[in-house]
Design a protein around this motif. Structure first.
Motif, mmCIF file in Angstrom:
data_model
loop_
_atom_site.group_PDB
_atom_site.id
_atom_site.type_symbol
_atom_site.label_atom_id
_atom_site.label_comp_id
_atom_site.label_asym_id
_atom_site.label_seq_id
_atom_site.Cartn_x
_atom_site.Cartn_y
_atom_site.Cartn_z
ATOM 1 N N THR A 1 31.119 77.332 33.360
ATOM 2 C CA THR A 1 31.328 76.749 34.688
ATOM 3 C C THR A 1 32.237 75.522 34.601
ATOM 4 N N LYS A 2 32.267 74.873 33.421
ATOM 5 C CA LYS A 2 33.102 73.664 33.287
ATOM 6 C C LYS A 2 34.461 73.978 32.667
ATOM 7 N N THR A 3 34.823 75.251 32.640
ATOM 8 C CA THR A 3 36.080 75.654 32.005
ATOM 9 C C THR A 3 37.282 74.958 32.635
ATOM 10 N N ASN A 4 38.196 74.526 31.773
ATOM 11 C CA ASN A 4 39.492 74.036 32.235
ATOM 12 C C ASN A 4 40.475 74.398 31.128
ATOM 13 N N PHE A 5 40.924 75.625 31.153
ATOM 14 C CA PHE A 5 41.605 76.214 29.991
ATOM 15 C C PHE A 5 43.060 76.518 30.343
ATOM 16 N N ALA A 6 43.968 75.756 29.750
ATOM 17 C CA ALA A 6 45.380 75.927 30.103
ATOM 18 C C ALA A 6 46.179 76.614 29.001
ATOM 19 N N ASP A 7 45.563 76.776 27.845
ATOM 20 C CA ASP A 7 46.289 77.311 26.690
ATOM 21 C C ASP A 7 46.274 78.843 26.709
ATOM 22 N N HIS A 8 46.784 79.417 27.785
ATOM 23 C CA HIS A 8 46.777 80.878 27.890
ATOM 24 C C HIS A 8 48.200 81.389 28.134
ATOM 25 N N ILE A 9 48.358 82.702 28.220
ATOM 26 C CA ILE A 9 49.713 83.249 28.368
ATOM 27 C C ILE A 9 49.914 83.886 29.738
ATOM 28 N N LEU A 10 49.162 83.411 30.736
ATOM 29 C CA LEU A 10 49.312 83.959 32.090
ATOM 30 C C LEU A 10 50.296 83.103 32.895
ATOM 31 N N PRO A 11 50.923 83.682 33.883
ATOM 32 C CA PRO A 11 51.833 82.898 34.739
ATOM 33 C C PRO A 11 51.029 82.135 35.790
ATOM 34 N N ASN A 12 50.004 81.434 35.392
ATOM 35 C CA ASN A 12 49.140 80.692 36.307
ATOM 36 C C ASN A 12 48.894 79.307 35.715
ATOM 37 N N LYS A 13 48.353 78.433 36.567
ATOM 38 C CA LYS A 13 47.906 77.126 36.061
ATOM 39 C C LYS A 13 46.609 77.342 35.278
ATOM 40 N N GLU A 14 45.946 76.217 34.905
ATOM 41 C CA GLU A 14 44.758 76.304 34.057
ATOM 42 C C GLU A 14 43.667 77.177 34.703
ATOM 43 N N ILE A 15 42.859 77.805 33.859
ATOM 44 C CA ILE A 15 41.760 78.628 34.361
ATOM 45 C C ILE A 15 40.579 77.716 34.691
ATOM 46 N N ARG A 16 40.139 77.770 35.950
ATOM 47 C CA ARG A 16 38.933 77.056 36.367
ATOM 48 C C ARG A 16 38.149 77.989 37.265
ATOM 49 N N PHE A 17 36.827 77.963 37.158
ATOM 50 C CA PHE A 17 36.028 78.888 37.959
ATOM 51 C C PHE A 17 35.378 78.152 39.128
ATOM 52 N N ASN A 18 35.314 78.831 40.275
ATOM 53 C CA ASN A 18 34.591 78.254 41.402
ATOM 54 C C ASN A 18 33.120 78.684 41.348
ATOM 55 N N GLU A 19 32.376 78.356 42.379
ATOM 56 C CA GLU A 19 30.949 78.684 42.454
ATOM 57 C C GLU A 19 30.683 80.168 42.198
ATOM 58 N N ALA A 20 31.534 81.001 42.795
ATOM 59 C CA ALA A 20 31.319 82.448 42.696
ATOM 60 C C ALA A 20 31.700 83.004 41.339
ATOM 61 N N GLY A 21 32.442 82.207 40.549
ATOM 62 C CA GLY A 21 32.876 82.691 39.252
ATOM 63 C C GLY A 21 34.300 83.217 39.236
ATOM 64 N N GLU A 22 35.024 83.034 40.371
ATOM 65 C CA GLU A 22 36.433 83.463 40.414
ATOM 66 C C GLU A 22 37.320 82.347 39.862
ATOM 67 N N ASN A 23 38.388 82.732 39.209
ATOM 68 C CA ASN A 23 39.376 81.794 38.716
ATOM 69 C C ASN A 23 40.172 81.258 39.908
ATOM 70 N N VAL A 24 40.052 79.948 40.188
ATOM 71 C CA VAL A 24 40.689 79.413 41.394
ATOM 72 C C VAL A 24 42.213 79.467 41.323
ATOM 73 N N ASN A 25 42.758 79.509 40.128
ATOM 74 C CA ASN A 25 44.220 79.531 39.995
ATOM 75 C C ASN A 25 44.784 80.925 39.737
ATOM 76 N N ALA A 26 43.961 81.947 39.891
ATOM 77 C CA ALA A 26 44.446 83.303 39.650
ATOM 78 C C ALA A 26 45.476 83.684 40.713
ATOM 79 N N ALA A 27 46.574 84.260 40.290
ATOM 80 C CA ALA A 27 47.583 84.726 41.243
ATOM 81 C C ALA A 27 48.439 85.780 40.579
ATOM 82 N N GLY A 28 48.960 86.672 41.396
ATOM 83 C CA GLY A 28 49.896 87.659 40.898
ATOM 84 C C GLY A 28 51.312 87.104 40.948
ATOM 85 N N VAL A 29 52.231 87.790 40.318
ATOM 86 C CA VAL A 29 53.647 87.432 40.409
ATOM 87 C C VAL A 29 54.390 88.645 40.934
#
Lengths: 292, 412
Positions: B355-383
């Motif tokens: 729940t406290k994830t703040n993970f930016a060291d990934h290879i996605l075209p998105n900002k850092e991975i953070r989860f909201n209450e529901a467990g969705e990545n708030v910065n998830a987006a398609g290109v």
């Protein structure tokens, strides 16, 4: 809706209907001679598609030449299936035979799954790409060729059945198995040949569909259900009826897709089927057991 | 009779004695190793994907990408906060079915998995996350796009990838930016099960915001052997752009038929399209695939690490890293980060850390991975990707683009 779109739908429907007809012709022939409802028919068609696919991909053989290969291969497969699997239970209750063909279908499909993976595969033939413009109607080349070949194959089959010694023997076996046996027809042999021809029809249809469709191990299902509808519509066992039935289904499908909202087209086809059977329970042209 | 019985009971008692002894052994070990200083142990992570059956190809690819990520972590010294503990992947095979996914969750948890991942299909993931919730085991979704998976108030499920609603929203947002005055109308062709219909409903409702007018909505059955009539319906409406959502076979058939019928549009855009983002599509359609766009997930081409990972994957498994498998890799790395922060293999602590994830060291075209209450990545987006010169390239948004978007497409 403009008039040219309707013409387009009619042409497409007829072209596609021809192919449905060819799949159903094999089905109806097998039923006419042996009274077997062949559930493996779609799987046999799938084998025909793979024959064309591999011939084209590995050897660069023109898909319309490889029809010959798939006719021969599927005739052999059909003959062997009949001789070793269906013949021993020819006198068993009909539901046993039905389950056996269902089993053959599952075996063939899973074998294809193991051998060729579940990938969708298709072939790309340069000279077939562009449609032919005829007035305002675009004729799709591979479908047009499929239609022409279907007519030719059915004509040859018709000639064989009506005019040759073999054809008369097949007819005799289909009308009265015991009687044919009495007058010296080798019924066992004839059954094998008839099943082989039926399978070869499925194979030819598979080859003809390949240039504009995809093959995967489960592709048979898409066509099998339609082939049943077509064959029953034309009167199970009735040869010409199957072709006409195919045209009707093809036409219904494309016109309803154009004129009706949403994805009603699948439903309309079966609605028509139920409707016709209510009025004429033996199909449009009656069962073919007597007129083969 | 009695002889056989004696033989059987002998074997049973032997087995029992064996397990008892083994039990003693493992109980004593930790004490010893505790005295002898920190010794590397293993942390079991369960991966549930279709490894046999129709979906096996993609399932295996995702699983392999997870394995690659774990190997990288282990080679770099494992989880340091746990004394260099190594990550161990244990496989579950759901064969694409929800029932199998549930039994695999039970089995893997019993075998000691502290985190689960899966399952490639939404239906299997829907069932598996429910079981994981019951067993209070953290579940990180690799691939599954149905929004309803995380709409049930679950505490243990997390998803990195954009869900279907996000894709559809991305499409609308991007179109707001991209639509030019000479592009006025759109038509949508979608397959008519839940997958295609969900997108089409969303587009129909929101397309007004982009300034485009929807002139035709044409659903079709993905089993249909022929789409000519449907294409003619689209042609009659004369749209400027064609939106397509569906699976590989039907969407490929759609584009093929479009070309055969000589229907001209200014752009073809997919949303989470099963065909347009598949490398096979380019092989199959050749130049007819050119300029086709898709709003979908993908790796970040601007990140130098992406290339490195893709090369490593290609070398090890002999096939290119697919965009699904990218998420397998990212989830693998994320799990390492989570365990590092949790500093424990206690499932509650791991959940806390997730729940406290703040993970930016990934290879996605998105900002850092953070989860909201529901467990969705708030910065998830398609290109937006576009096929140019036989290659699928990221073209939008600009910060991740590796090539310039060509829109509308040049008319041949």
């Amino acid at each position: 809706m403009n008039i040219s779109a309707i013409f387009q739908a009619i042409t497409d429907g007829l072209l596609m209907g021809g192919v449905y007809g060819l799949v159903a012709v094999g089905l109806t022939l097998i039923f006419g001679v042996m009274q077997i409802v062949n559930f493996a028919h779609g799987a046999l068609m799938m084998l025909g598609m793979y024959v064309t696919y591999w011939a084209f991909t590995l050897l660069g053989i023109n898909p319309y030449v490889s029809i010959l290969a798939s006719i021969c291969a599927l005739f052999l497969v059909g003959f062997i299936l009949q001789r070793f699997f269906l013949d021993p239970i020819l006198n068993a209750p009909q539901h046993n035979q039905l389950l056996l063909t269902l089993g053959i279908m599952l075996v063939l499909e899973n074998l294809a799954l193991v051998l060729w993976s579940p990938d969708f595969r298709s072939i790309k033939v340069e000279w077939l790409e562009q449609g032919i413009l005829l007035g305002s109607v675009v004729l799709n080349k591979p479908r047009l060729l499929a239609f022409v070949f279907t007519l030719a194959i059915t004509a040859v089959l018709y000639y064989v059945l009506k005019k040759t010694e073999l054809g008369r023997a097949i007819q005799a076996a289909s009308q009265e198995r015991e009687g044919a046996h009495l007058v010296g027809v080798n019924v066992r042999h004839i059954n094998g040949i008839a099943f082989g021809i039926g399978a070869a029809c499925a194979g030819a249809a598979g080859s003809l569909i390949m240039p504009f469709y995809f093959v995967s191990p489960g592709v048979g299902h898409v066509f099998l259900l339609r082939a049943f509808v077509v064959a029953i519509l034309g009167g199970l066992g009735n040869f010409g009826g199957a072709l006409v039935g195919g045209l009707i289904i093809g036409l219904t499908e494309s016109l309803s897709a154009l004129l009706l909202p949403g994805s009603l087209k699948e439903m309309v086809v079966y609605l028509l089927f139920v409707g016709i059977l209510l009025v004429r329970p033996t199909g449009l042209f009656g069962g073919g057991r007597s007129n083969g | 009779m009695s002889k056989a019985f004696r033989l059987v009971s002998f074997f049973v008692s032997l087995l029992l004695a064996g397990t008892l002894l083994a039990g003693c052994g493992t109980k004593e070990k930790p004490k010893e190793s505790g005295k002898a200083g920190q010794q590397a142990t293993e942390i079991k992570i369960g991966a549930i994907h279709p490894l046999t059956g129709n979906l096996a190809y993609e399932g295996k690819a995702i699983r392999n990408a997870l394995e690659l990520a774990f190997e990288e972590v282990n080679a770099a010294g494992g989880i340091k906060s746990l004394g260099g503990a190594k990550l161990k992947l244990i496989d579950g095979d759901n064969q694409g079915s929800p029932e199998k996914a549930v039994t695999e969750v039970q089995r893997l948890v019993k075998e000691g998995a502290v985190i689960l991942t899966g399952c490639y299909t939404s239906s299997a993931t829907f069932a598996a996350t429910q079981e994981a919730e019951k067993l209070k085991t953290p579940f990180v979704v690799t691939i599954a796009s149905a929004p309803n998976i995380l709409e049930r108030g679950f505490k243990y499920s997390f998803r990195v990838q954009p869900n279907a609603n996000v894709f559809a929203k991305n499409f609308i947002d991007y179109m707001k930016e991209l639509v030019t005055p000479d592009i006025k109308t759109a038509a949508i062709m979608h397959e008519d099960t839940l997958f295609g219909t969900t997108f089409a409903d969303y587009i129909e409702k929101h397309i007004g915001e982009t300034g485009l007018k929807l002139v035709a909505r044409v659903p079709y059955s993905n089993q249909s052997p022929n789409l000519t009539a449907e294409i003619n319906k689209v042609a009659a409406a004369k749209p400027d752009i064609l939106i397509g959502t569906g699976y590989y076979r039907d969407q490929t058939l759609m584009v093929k038929t479009l070309k055969e019928q000589k229907v001209k549009v200014k752009a073809i855009i997919g949303i989470a399209n099963g065909a347009f983002s598949d490398p096979k599509f380019i092989d199959e359609l050749g130049k007819d695939a050119e300029y086709i766009m898709d709003v979908n997930y993908c790796h970040n081409p601007k990140n130098s690490k992406s290339k490195e990972v893709m090369e490593k994957y290609q070398q090890k498994y002999g096939s290119p890293l697919s965009s699904h498998a990218v998420y397998g890799y990212v989830v693998g790395k994320l799990i390492a980060d989570v365990l590092e922060r949790a500093g424990s293999t206690d499932k509650e602590k791991i959940r806390e850390a997730l729940t406290k994830t703040n993970f930016a060291d990934h290879i996605l075209p998105n900002k850092e991975i953070r989860f909201n209450e529901a467990g969705e990545n708030v910065n998830a987006a398609g290109v937006i990707t576009q096929i140019q010169n036989g290659k699928k390239l990221v073209v939008y948004p600009g910060e991740y683009a590796e090539a310039k978007l060509i829109f509308p497409m040049p008319q041949q």
